[in-house]
Motif scaffolding. Structure first.
Motif, PDB file in Angstrom:
ATOM      1  N   ASP A 160      -0.801  27.128  36.478  1.00 23.97           N
ATOM      2  CA  ASP A 160      -1.783  27.712  35.559  1.00 23.97           C
ATOM      3  C   ASP A 160      -2.241  26.738  34.479  1.00 23.97           C
ATOM      4  O   ASP A 160      -2.632  27.135  33.382  1.00 23.97           O
ATOM      5  CB  ASP A 160      -1.256  29.009  34.909  1.00 23.97           C
ATOM      6  CG  ASP A 160      -1.028  30.091  35.934  1.00 23.97           C
ATOM      7  OD1 ASP A 160      -1.719  30.081  36.985  1.00 23.97           O
ATOM      8  OD2 ASP A 160      -0.164  30.953  35.701  1.00 23.97           O
ATOM      9  N   ARG A 161      -2.198  25.439  34.794  1.00 18.24           N
ATOM     10  CA  ARG A 161      -2.768  24.440  33.889  1.00 18.24           C
ATOM     11  C   ARG A 161      -4.242  24.256  34.238  1.00 18.24           C
ATOM     12  O   ARG A 161      -4.629  24.392  35.399  1.00 18.24           O
ATOM     13  CB  ARG A 161      -2.046  23.096  34.028  1.00 18.24           C
ATOM     14  CG  ARG A 161      -0.575  23.148  33.652  1.00 18.24           C
ATOM     15  CD  ARG A 161       0.082  21.795  33.824  1.00 18.24           C
ATOM     16  NE  ARG A 161      -0.111  21.309  35.187  1.00 18.24           N
ATOM     17  CZ  ARG A 161       0.159  20.061  35.578  1.00 18.24           C
ATOM     18  NH1 ARG A 161       0.645  19.174  34.721  1.00 18.24           N
ATOM     19  NH2 ARG A 161      -0.033  19.697  36.831  1.00 18.24           N
ATOM     20  N   VAL A 162      -5.050  23.934  33.237  1.00 20.68           N
ATOM     21  CA  VAL A 162      -6.477  23.746  33.435  1.00 20.68           C
ATOM     22  C   VAL A 162      -6.814  22.266  33.281  1.00 20.68           C
ATOM     23  O   VAL A 162      -6.268  21.581  32.412  1.00 20.68           O
ATOM     24  CB  VAL A 162      -7.310  24.624  32.457  1.00 20.68           C
ATOM     25  CG1 VAL A 162      -7.061  24.268  31.004  1.00 20.68           C
ATOM     26  CG2 VAL A 162      -8.797  24.568  32.791  1.00 20.68           C
ATOM     27  N   LEU A 180      -2.017  26.151  28.749  1.00 19.65           N
ATOM     28  CA  LEU A 180      -2.876  26.884  27.820  1.00 19.65           C
ATOM     29  C   LEU A 180      -2.311  26.927  26.404  1.00 19.65           C
ATOM     30  O   LEU A 180      -3.062  26.766  25.436  1.00 19.65           O
ATOM     31  CB  LEU A 180      -3.142  28.294  28.341  1.00 19.65           C
ATOM     32  CG  LEU A 180      -3.948  28.354  29.642  1.00 19.65           C
ATOM     33  CD1 LEU A 180      -4.234  29.800  30.024  1.00 19.65           C
ATOM     34  CD2 LEU A 180      -5.236  27.559  29.556  1.00 19.65           C
ATOM     35  N   ASP A 181      -1.001  27.116  26.235  1.00 19.63           N
ATOM     36  CA  ASP A 181      -0.414  27.128  24.890  1.00 19.63           C
ATOM     37  C   ASP A 181      -0.583  25.779  24.206  1.00 19.63           C
ATOM     38  O   ASP A 181      -0.845  25.702  23.005  1.00 19.63           O
ATOM     39  CB  ASP A 181       1.066  27.506  24.939  1.00 19.63           C
ATOM     40  CG  ASP A 181       1.273  28.984  25.254  1.00 19.63           C
ATOM     41  OD1 ASP A 181       0.314  29.766  25.062  1.00 19.63           O
ATOM     42  OD2 ASP A 181       2.374  29.345  25.694  1.00 19.63           O
ATOM     43  N   GLU A 182      -0.454  24.726  24.965  1.00 18.70           N
ATOM     44  CA  GLU A 182      -0.630  23.374  24.440  1.00 18.70           C
ATOM     45  C   GLU A 182      -2.090  23.148  24.036  1.00 18.70           C
ATOM     46  O   GLU A 182      -2.383  22.589  22.973  1.00 18.70           O
ATOM     47  CB  GLU A 182      -0.196  22.387  25.527  1.00 18.70           C
ATOM     48  CG  GLU A 182      -0.108  20.955  25.134  1.00 18.70           C
ATOM     49  CD  GLU A 182       0.285  20.071  26.312  1.00 18.70           C
ATOM     50  OE1 GLU A 182       0.741  18.957  26.035  1.00 18.70           O
ATOM     51  OE2 GLU A 182       0.124  20.472  27.483  1.00 18.70           O
ATOM     52  N   LEU A 183      -3.008  23.615  24.863  1.00 19.04           N
ATOM     53  CA  LEU A 183      -4.434  23.458  24.565  1.00 19.04           C
ATOM     54  C   LEU A 183      -4.832  24.246  23.323  1.00 19.04           C
ATOM     55  O   LEU A 183      -5.656  23.797  22.525  1.00 19.04           O
ATOM     56  CB  LEU A 183      -5.270  23.897  25.771  1.00 19.04           C
ATOM     57  CG  LEU A 183      -6.779  23.730  25.649  1.00 19.04           C
ATOM     58  CD1 LEU A 183      -7.163  22.264  25.423  1.00 19.04           C
ATOM     59  CD2 LEU A 183      -7.459  24.281  26.896  1.00 19.04           C
ATOM     60  N   ALA A 217      -7.266  32.243  30.232  1.00 20.46           N
ATOM     61  CA  ALA A 217      -6.143  33.185  30.330  1.00 20.46           C
ATOM     62  C   ALA A 217      -6.568  34.479  31.015  1.00 20.46           C
ATOM     63  O   ALA A 217      -5.795  35.064  31.786  1.00 20.46           O
ATOM     64  CB  ALA A 217      -5.574  33.469  28.941  1.00 20.46           C
ATOM     65  N   ALA A 218      -7.799  34.914  30.775  1.00 26.40           N
ATOM     66  CA  ALA A 218      -8.296  36.138  31.411  1.00 26.40           C
ATOM     67  C   ALA A 218      -8.459  35.963  32.918  1.00 26.40           C
ATOM     68  O   ALA A 218      -8.449  36.945  33.666  1.00 26.40           O
ATOM     69  CB  ALA A 218      -9.628  36.550  30.778  1.00 26.40           C
ATOM     70  N   LEU A 219      -8.571  34.719  33.386  1.00 25.42           N
ATOM     71  CA  LEU A 219      -8.774  34.445  34.808  1.00 25.42           C
ATOM     72  C   LEU A 219      -7.475  34.154  35.555  1.00 25.42           C
ATOM     73  O   LEU A 219      -7.452  34.171  36.780  1.00 25.42           O
ATOM     74  CB  LEU A 219      -9.717  33.250  34.976  1.00 25.42           C
ATOM     75  CG  LEU A 219     -11.134  33.437  34.447  1.00 25.42           C
ATOM     76  CD1 LEU A 219     -11.885  32.106  34.465  1.00 25.42           C
ATOM     77  CD2 LEU A 219     -11.881  34.491  35.257  1.00 25.42           C
ATOM     78  N   VAL A 220      -6.401  33.873  34.832  1.00 24.43           N
ATOM     79  CA  VAL A 220      -5.138  33.506  35.480  1.00 24.43           C
ATOM     80  C   VAL A 220      -4.687  34.560  36.487  1.00 24.43           C
ATOM     81  O   VAL A 220      -4.306  34.229  37.616  1.00 24.43           O
ATOM     82  CB  VAL A 220      -4.042  33.180  34.428  1.00 24.43           C
ATOM     83  CG1 VAL A 220      -2.664  33.134  35.067  1.00 24.43           C
ATOM     84  CG2 VAL A 220      -4.367  31.859  33.734  1.00 24.43           C
TER      85      VAL A 220
END
Length: 194
Positions: free
Chosen positions: A45-47, A155-158, A175-178
């Protein structure tokens, strides 16, 4: 990103000073293009995002989604996979894209020009195993001048970065797309990123 070769402009309204042929004068007087972008998630789940800057604002940089201009006669989905491969070396089939999950318009300054871009944002997922290193082999010389890095973000890091991230609210949008896309394309409105 697809900005093409820098040019000095031409008499019939073509590319202007560093911007490629996909940028044309719009009815509002701003340089305009349509673009396709990819929100690419891995199995953790990384972007995947790029960081860039503008030559006339070297002290300002920002993170943004992979993608760029849609060429004349090219479908948005085809542009998204082409841009992904050019900017990262990652190859996907157009059928692997979901969406567009979001659309948006943005007004921003680039190459000392005031620009407007209408974007389709697609979602794609890939497995990180065997992915290999990201490639800059497809970057144009303009991209080599203004793109600084490509990296995967948790995501938390971003959420904790101190520089700008586009589109605004990207962490919450991703996050809504995960868990998956609900099939509704959401328009994010007009952003003024100047």
């Amino acid at each position: 990103m697809t900005t093409g070769r820098p040019t000095d402009g031409d008499a019939d309204g073509g590319a202007v000073s560093g911007l490629g042929p996909d940028w044309i004068p719009g009815p509002d007087g701003l340089l305009f293009r349509r673009a396709a972008r990819v929100i690419l998630l891995d199995d953790q789940d990384r972007v995947l995002l790029m960081r860039g800057h503008d030559l006339d604002q070297p002290g300002r940089s920002w993170w943004f989604t992979i993608g760029g201009g849609i060429a004349e006669g090219e479908a948005s989905r085809q542009a998204a996979v082409r841009e992904l491969e050019e900017e990262t070396g990652i190859r996907l089939d157009a059928e692997q894209l979901v969406g567009p999950v979001y659309t948006r318009s943005a007004i921003f300054d680039f190459y000392a020009q005031h620009c407007r871009q209408d974007e389709d944002l697609y979602l794609a997922r890939i497995a990180s195993d065997g992915l290999g290193e990201l490639s800059r082999d497809g970057w144009t010389h303009v991209e080599l001048d203004v793109l600084d890095e490509v990296r995967w973000w948790e995501l938390d890091e971003l959420r904790a970065v101190e520089i700008e991230v586009f589109p605004a609210g990207l962490v919450d949008l991703v996050a809504a797309l995960v868990p998956g896309w609900d099939g509704v394309t959401r328009h994010l409105g007009l952003a003024r990123e100047v």
